[in-house]
Every structure is written in structure tokens, then in C-alpha cells.
Design a protein around this motif. Sequence first.
Motif, PDB file in Angstrom:
ATOM      1  N   TRP A   1     -13.532 -35.701  54.485  1.00 21.22           N
ATOM      2  CA  TRP A   1     -14.462 -34.584  54.518  1.00 21.22           C
ATOM      3  C   TRP A   1     -15.608 -34.750  53.539  1.00 21.22           C
ATOM      4  CZ3 TRP A   1     -15.551 -31.048  57.820  1.00 21.22           C
ATOM      5  CH2 TRP A   1     -14.595 -30.713  58.789  1.00 21.22           C
ATOM      6  N   THR A   2     -15.289 -35.237  52.350  1.00 20.65           N
ATOM      7  CA  THR A   2     -16.332 -35.432  51.346  1.00 20.65           C
ATOM      8  C   THR A   2     -17.436 -36.298  51.923  1.00 20.65           C
ATOM      9  OG1 THR A   2     -14.457 -35.608  49.878  1.00 20.65           O
ATOM     10  CG2 THR A   2     -16.635 -35.996  48.931  1.00 20.65           C
ATOM     11  N   SER A   3     -16.997 -37.410  52.525  1.00 19.70           N
ATOM     12  CA  SER A   3     -17.951 -38.345  53.076  1.00 19.70           C
ATOM     13  C   SER A   3     -18.745 -37.699  54.212  1.00 19.70           C
ATOM     14  CB  SER A   3     -17.211 -39.588  53.575  1.00 19.70           C
ATOM     15  OG  SER A   3     -18.088 -40.413  54.278  1.00 19.70           O
TER      16      SER A   3
ATOM     17  N   VAL B   1     -25.676 -34.478  54.910  1.00 16.86           N
ATOM     18  CA  VAL B   1     -26.809 -34.083  54.067  1.00 16.86           C
ATOM     19  C   VAL B   1     -27.784 -35.254  53.948  1.00 16.86           C
ATOM     20  CG1 VAL B   1     -27.488 -33.368  51.759  1.00 16.86           C
ATOM     21  CG2 VAL B   1     -25.435 -32.416  52.788  1.00 16.86           C
ATOM     22  N   THR B   2     -27.234 -36.448  53.735  1.00 19.44           N
ATOM     23  CA  THR B   2     -28.070 -37.637  53.621  1.00 19.44           C
ATOM     24  C   THR B   2     -28.876 -37.848  54.894  1.00 19.44           C
ATOM     25  OG1 THR B   2     -26.309 -38.589  52.293  1.00 19.44           O
ATOM     26  CG2 THR B   2     -28.024 -40.080  53.035  1.00 19.44           C
ATOM     27  N   ASP B   3     -28.185 -37.736  56.033  1.00 16.00           N
ATOM     28  CA  ASP B   3     -28.878 -37.923  57.313  1.00 16.00           C
ATOM     29  C   ASP B   3     -30.019 -36.926  57.454  1.00 16.00           C
ATOM     30  OD1 ASP B   3     -27.260 -39.949  57.983  1.00 16.00           O
ATOM     31  OD2 ASP B   3     -25.905 -38.765  59.244  1.00 16.00           O
TER      32      ASP B   3
ATOM     33  N   ILE C   1     -24.025 -40.250  45.078  1.00 15.20           N
ATOM     34  CA  ILE C   1     -23.602 -39.706  46.371  1.00 15.20           C
ATOM     35  C   ILE C   1     -22.945 -40.797  47.210  1.00 15.20           C
ATOM     36  CG2 ILE C   1     -24.488 -38.776  48.549  1.00 15.20           C
ATOM     37  CD1 ILE C   1     -26.364 -37.076  46.908  1.00 15.20           C
ATOM     38  N   GLY C   2     -23.540 -41.996  47.188  1.00 14.85           N
ATOM     39  CA  GLY C   2     -22.990 -43.100  47.976  1.00 14.85           C
ATOM     40  C   GLY C   2     -21.589 -43.478  47.531  1.00 14.85           C
ATOM     41  N   ILE C   3     -21.373 -43.606  46.222  1.00 13.52           N
ATOM     42  CA  ILE C   3     -20.053 -44.021  45.728  1.00 13.52           C
ATOM     43  C   ILE C   3     -19.023 -42.932  46.002  1.00 13.52           C
ATOM     44  CG2 ILE C   3     -18.708 -44.463  43.642  1.00 13.52           C
ATOM     45  CD1 ILE C   3     -20.883 -46.150  42.593  1.00 13.52           C
TER      46      ILE C   3
END
Lengths: 306, 339
Positions: A131-133, A139-141, A121-123
Motif C-alpha cells: 500500500w505504501t508503494s 502521487v508521483t504519477d 519517496i523512492g526508497i
Amino acid sequence: MSGPQREQVPVTARALAWERRRRALAGFWREYARNRAGLFGLVGLSVFVVLAVAAPLFVDPGELSVTGAPGRAHQPPSLAYPLGTDTFGRSVLDLVVWGARISLTVGFLATAMSVALGTLIGIVAGHFGGWTSAVLMRVTDWFLVLPPLVLAVALAAVMTRSTLTIIIAIGVTVWPATARLVRAQTLAVEARPYIERAWALGAGHAHVMRRHVLPNVMPVVLAQTTLLVATSIIAESTLAFLGLGDPSTISWGGILQDARNAGAVSSGIWWYMVPPGLAIALVALSFTLCGRALEGVLNPKLRERR
Amino acid sequence: MTANAERMDAAAPAALTPVLSAEGLHVAFKGRGRRGSARAVDGVDLDVHAGEIVALVGESGCGKTTLARALLGLERPTAGRVAFEGEPLRYGMRPLKTYRRRVQLVLQDPSGSLNPRHTVYDAVAEGLRIHEGHTADERDRVAAALSRSGLRPPERFFLSYPHELSGGQRQRVVIAGALVLEPEVIVADEPVASLDASVRGEILGLLLRLRDELGLSALVVTHDLGLAWNIADRAAVMYLGRVVEVGPVEEVLASPRHPYTRALLSVLPESGADSPVILSGEPPDPTRVPAGCRFHARCQVLGSGQADAAGVAGRCRSEDPGVLSGGTATQVACHWANA
């Protein structure tokens, strides 16, 4: 100006790659061996791993069942039972040794899962941006602000009781920190001119991510991994202690829970509680020491401060 | 001078379709907040013919690097197009990949453009692996590219990491990485700017030798007029996103016509100019390109009244001299010089 002197050079591309890896590994080990705490961690870790793998050689699984227990309840440490016996008359030493199997397995698998998830997910978030990021990081947050224990308890409660459930529950909850870390590192790497050179050579997204970003992110990931194993083992013990583990398996958290249920605290049966607790602490400490040492090797800026 | 003339002969069949050309190329970057968009490349027609070395000269921030990046397809033009052998460049993943096998970029900073975790071998083989995967003759081709770039014996460098090499050696590795794909054109962005004088000569000699041996075309981006003089067949002088003077290097640099080229040359110690022309006025800002001739605010010819005497001062202030067309002819975008 003169180029580095090399003794002999392998002939094929494959041999070249192996030679490069061998040299990298040797250099890595030289650096690592200079960190004494890291060596202690590695030794501690090896002891636990060897014990866990070799456990069936000197522990009879039959004696670990409640019905097949060889001793009487709550015997203090003796020659026959170096760490005494539990409520059912089982040897606590045997339980702790056997428990290492589950604790380490869960620790490793949950970490592998969360690191894989976090790195991917990070890479991807760092590489594509936009937008992807934005979506991936929200979601990560979201996972980051949820208290991990509560989330893990909820997951473990919803799914069937099994070791796999515990692994998933832990793996799903601890990845966000890795994802954030990897994304930050990815952004730093992507700003380098060699990424531009790769594009100009005709590279695609997959090539840039695999050949350039991943190797440069790996050091951070590796250090993070060893630190996460400690977290995962503690999380496993916590879940087992809270009674969410698989009741049919023996784990350190599970032993602690049995001890508490048996009133070990109030009746002073210390040999029932201290060994599993100490084992958890020692394994976590070993992993942390290894992780710190790895960080030092892989990030030379930290090296002088050791 | 004679060496240059000989080289011109070598590049004689220039009437054919240019290998690489920019046609009315514009690249603008969106501004942040209230700043307008920056017109980094503002209408450029430039041709590079087979076997020809073209120098793109200009001061920092004039859009040289952006033009080079646009030629590689690393920057999408906002208008105009890049053409390779007459065919417009397409920006899909696949056509770009095919294109980038034939046109290679050499970046300014050799230390940064090599991945510190890749060995020299991996760095040079990277292009091969991207385009052909692992091939059986990979090792031989890497060795050939390295030795052609002057790293001999190549085997000694295979397992070195960039940090073990000197700046010149690193730049050679980068060039070898570009050469291994046997490109037709090399776009070199300040290839020697970060190298010391002793190494510069070697790298430049290398480029010239490659041109002679492989028939390579090159666009060399530089702020160094001496370098352009030494290496190029043709020179294009760029100011604020536009080519203001273009032609054979002897004509552009020995008898410059554009006031900007004259100013650039006058500050070289060996130019023999009576007194250096120090350009006054504000430095160029691509977000605010002046009306009229884009150089008029700093132009020493206009400032000293010579333009007035020639009767073109009004046009300098109000009329854009226009975009120079491609081709090999000597051209200058200046009302005064063309008057």
C-alpha cells in the motif's frame, strides 16, 4: 586464492572507515579523470562557481542598481564595458557574473530539494511495497503527468515573489523522475541475498534502507543530481524570463527578460541577450557533461561505450 | 564411521530441551490464478539439540530452504511454530531481533550474500553494529571472528571488497559475520554448494571445529548426502515438505529404511548398491501433494510389488503415514518399512 596484499592497516574502526573512504575516492577520481568530456564539464563548472563566489571582489553591487549605473544605455562592447551596457547603462558582464550567483544557488538548492524528496519517496516506496508503494507512486504519477512548467508557474504565482519560492516551485516539480528511478533501483537491490542476510542478522527497516539500499542507490542519484541541476537552472531562467522571479534579484533569466522588454531583438542589441543565454547553455552543458561522466564511472556497463 | 561415533558422544546430553525446534511447522505459499497454494513445508517436527549438527537432506524443491527460512523467522509459518529453547518464537520486530542475535543464517551463495559496496570489515561488523552499535572492541572482535573462520591474518582482509576475494574466502567472511555475534545455533543453507571440492572440505572442517570449540549447534541444509555423512550427527531426509526419515546419520545413511532415502543413496557411486534406483513418475509438486503416502506415486517399493507382498499397498495409496515427531529417535514415515 591468496588475499589481496595490503601495505599497512589502520588500527581503529574509525581510521579504517576513513582509509576505506580515501581509497574509494582515489579510485573514483582515477576513473573520472579518464573521461575527457567530464573533465571539461568539471572545469567549466569550477569557473562558474569560482566566478559566482568571487563576484563581490570585482563587481560593485552599487553599480548593478538601476540608479547607480555607471554607463549610458545600450553601449556596444568596449574596453570599459567588455560586453556593453543594458537599458539602464549597467555593464552586462557584471550582470552576467552577478546573475551566476542566483542561477547556481537556485539550481543547487532546487536540485537538493527534489533529489532528497525523490530519494526518500523512492526508497520508502520500494522498501515497504504494498500500500505504501501504491499510494506514493500514484502521487508521483500525478506530479509526473502535470506539465512541470505549468505547475511551477502556478506555484510561483500563488506564493510570494522570492528566490525561495522559485526554489520550492522547481524542487516540487522535478522530483518525480528521481523517485521512480530510485524506487526501481531499490526494488533491484532488495532482491539481493545480502538483504536477506541483513534481516537474518537482526536488521530493522532503518538499517536495511540506510546501510544497504541507500549506498547502492546513491550512484544513480548522484548522476541524476548533476543532470537535474542543469534542468533546474534552465527552469529558473524560464520562470524569471516569464516574469515570475524575484524582480529585485539579478538572474540570467531575468536579464533575458529585461533584454526582450527593451526590444533588444528588433534593435540588434546582441550583447544584451547573447551573454546570459550563453551562460545558461554553458552551465547546463557543464553539468550534463559531469553527470554523464559520473554515470560512466558509477555504472561500469556504460564505460566501454564511451 | 568411528569419527561419527565419537561425535555422537560429544553430543551426548541430548535429552534436554532442544535448542531449536520446529513443531508441526507448515508454510504454504499462495498460488497465483487457478494454481492451488504450494505447501512448501507441510508439517515438520524437527529438533536441534545443543552441540549437535543436524543435516537436512532432500532434493531441490522439497522445502529445505523454506524450512530454514522459517526457522530464522524470515518466513511466517501458516501453522505450527518454531521454538527456541522451548519458548515459541514471537514475530514482533524486537523479539525477532533478540532471537536473530542467537541464531544465525549462512546462505548458499556467498557472492550474493555480501554487499558489494561493503568491505570485509563492514560486512563482519554489521551484526555487531545492529545489536550493540559501535563498540570500542569492535575491531578486535571482527579480527577474532575472521581468524576463527580461517582468514588469517585478519587485518589483511579488513579493507578488501567481496569481489577481490575467492568464493571460499567469501563464504568464510559470511561465516565470520555470523560468528561475530557468538550465536548458539547456525542454520546453514547449502553452505558449500557453490564452492569447489578443495574449499568444501575446509569450510566443513571449520563448522566441525566451531562445534567442538564453541559448542555451536547447527542445522545444515544440503542436497549432498556425502556432506551430511561427513559432518552431521543426525540426518533428516525431507520429501515434498515433510521429513520422511530421521535418525543418527549412521543409521539413516548406512541402513536406510525409507524407499526415498534408499533411492537417494543408491545413485551415489560409493554406496555399493547393486543398481541405482531411478525414480519414475512425475517430479513432486508442492501445489498438488498426492493423497496417501506423498511418495507413493514414485515409490520403487510400491512399483515393484514389494509393498503389495507386505500387504500395505492399499494403505500406501490412501493413508498418510503421518508426521514424524521430533526427538533423537530413528523414525521413518513409511507403511512398508514400519510393517
